[in-house]
Enzyme design. Structure first.
Site, mmCIF file in Angstrom:
data_model
loop_
_atom_site.group_PDB
_atom_site.id
_atom_site.type_symbol
_atom_site.label_atom_id
_atom_site.label_comp_id
_atom_site.label_asym_id
_atom_site.label_seq_id
_atom_site.Cartn_x
_atom_site.Cartn_y
_atom_site.Cartn_z
ATOM 1 C CE1 TYR A 24 -3.879 -1.981 -0.049
ATOM 2 C CE2 TYR A 24 -3.006 -3.219 1.787
ATOM 3 C CZ TYR A 24 -3.957 -3.192 0.763
ATOM 4 O OH TYR A 24 -4.711 -4.142 0.879
ATOM 5 C CG HIS A 102 -9.901 -0.119 -5.065
ATOM 6 N ND1 HIS A 102 -10.526 -0.439 -3.997
ATOM 7 C CD2 HIS A 102 -11.146 0.010 -5.915
ATOM 8 C CE1 HIS A 102 -11.723 -0.634 -4.015
ATOM 9 N NE2 HIS A 102 -12.290 -0.635 -5.210
HETATM 10 O O1 CA2 Z 1 -6.388 -1.131 -2.827
HETATM 11 C C1 CA2 Z 1 -7.151 -0.607 -2.184
HETATM 12 O O2 CA2 Z 1 -7.162 0.604 -2.069
HETATM 13 C C2 CA2 Z 1 -7.955 -1.423 -1.275
HETATM 14 O O3 CA2 Z 1 -9.272 -0.984 -1.247
HETATM 15 C C3 CA2 Z 1 -7.703 -1.783 0.030
HETATM 16 C C4 CA2 Z 1 -8.468 -2.640 0.738
HETATM 17 C C5 CA2 Z 1 -8.687 -4.253 0.224
HETATM 18 O O4 CA2 Z 1 -9.650 -4.940 0.717
HETATM 19 C C6 CA2 Z 1 -9.120 -3.646 -1.495
HETATM 20 O O5 CA2 Z 1 -9.435 -5.008 -1.737
HETATM 21 C C7 CA2 Z 1 -8.142 -2.744 -2.072
HETATM 22 C C8 CA2 Z 1 -7.791 -3.102 2.248
HETATM 23 C C9 CA2 Z 1 -7.455 -1.848 2.692
HETATM 24 C C10 CA2 Z 1 -6.367 -2.175 4.012
HETATM 25 O O6 CA2 Z 1 -5.902 -1.149 4.340
HETATM 26 C C11 CA2 Z 1 -4.645 -1.101 4.860
HETATM 27 C C12 CA2 Z 1 -3.724 -0.217 4.873
HETATM 28 C C13 CA2 Z 1 -2.428 -0.428 5.343
HETATM 29 C C14 CA2 Z 1 -2.210 -1.632 5.860
HETATM 30 C C15 CA2 Z 1 -2.986 -2.528 6.191
HETATM 31 C C16 CA2 Z 1 -4.400 -2.657 5.618
#
Ligand code: CA2
Length: 145
Positions: A24, A102
């Protein structure tokens, strides 16, 4: 219609920049807010930046954007993207131009991330371009495309 754009972030995005940076990136949610503010300002617009780990609160934010007659919504519904008919219904109800964002390319990840309820009602979707996707979404809304 006002010149405010609502930026709505779903569950776990408060952890941005503190976990899984290889996936991320290193930007925190505060960094994303600043990026959105600066981008909106360049277009003569303002933002309301929100995050919640709760589905109902995300729906409240969408309804608030509707009541305030926002210029549009940028939404990263995170894990609710693939499950929430209620968020999709809220977006349909307010009927504001909406761009789904996303950080990662959800189509290059597990199959369960591919079906987005948000995409069914959004004007467009940006994925896989990191947090820059938020800035691109604001620019798209500001140019009323
Ligand atoms: O890629 C993206 O922005 C997502 O929306 C992120 C979601 C995931 O479930 C989608 O499929 C794609 C997950 C968000 C989790 O956020 C975190 C950020 C940093 C560390 C851990 C989790």
């Amino acid at each position: 219609m006002t010149s405010v754009i609502y930026i709505i972030n779903g569950p776990n995005l408060n952890l941005l920049g503190t976990r899984e940076p290889e996936r991320y990136g290193h930007a925190t949610l505060n960094d994303v807010e600043k990026l959105c503010e600066d981008t909106a300002k360049r277009h003569g617009m303002t933002i309301e930046f929100r995050q919640s780990n709760r589905e109902g609160e995300l729906i409240d934010f969408i309804q608030e954007a509707g009541k305030k007659k926002a210029a549009g919504i940028v939404i990263n519904a995170a894990g609710y993207t693939n499950t929430s008919i209620a968020i999709m219904d809220a977006l349909l109800a307010v009927n504001l131009p909406t761009i789904e964002v996303h950080i990662t390319n959800i189509h290059a990840r597990e199959n369960f991330r591919h079906n987005s309820y948000i995409a069914k009602v959004a004007r467009g979707m940006i994925c896989g371009l990191g947090v820059e996707g938020y800035a691109l979404a604001i620019t798209a809304l500001a140019s009323k495309k």
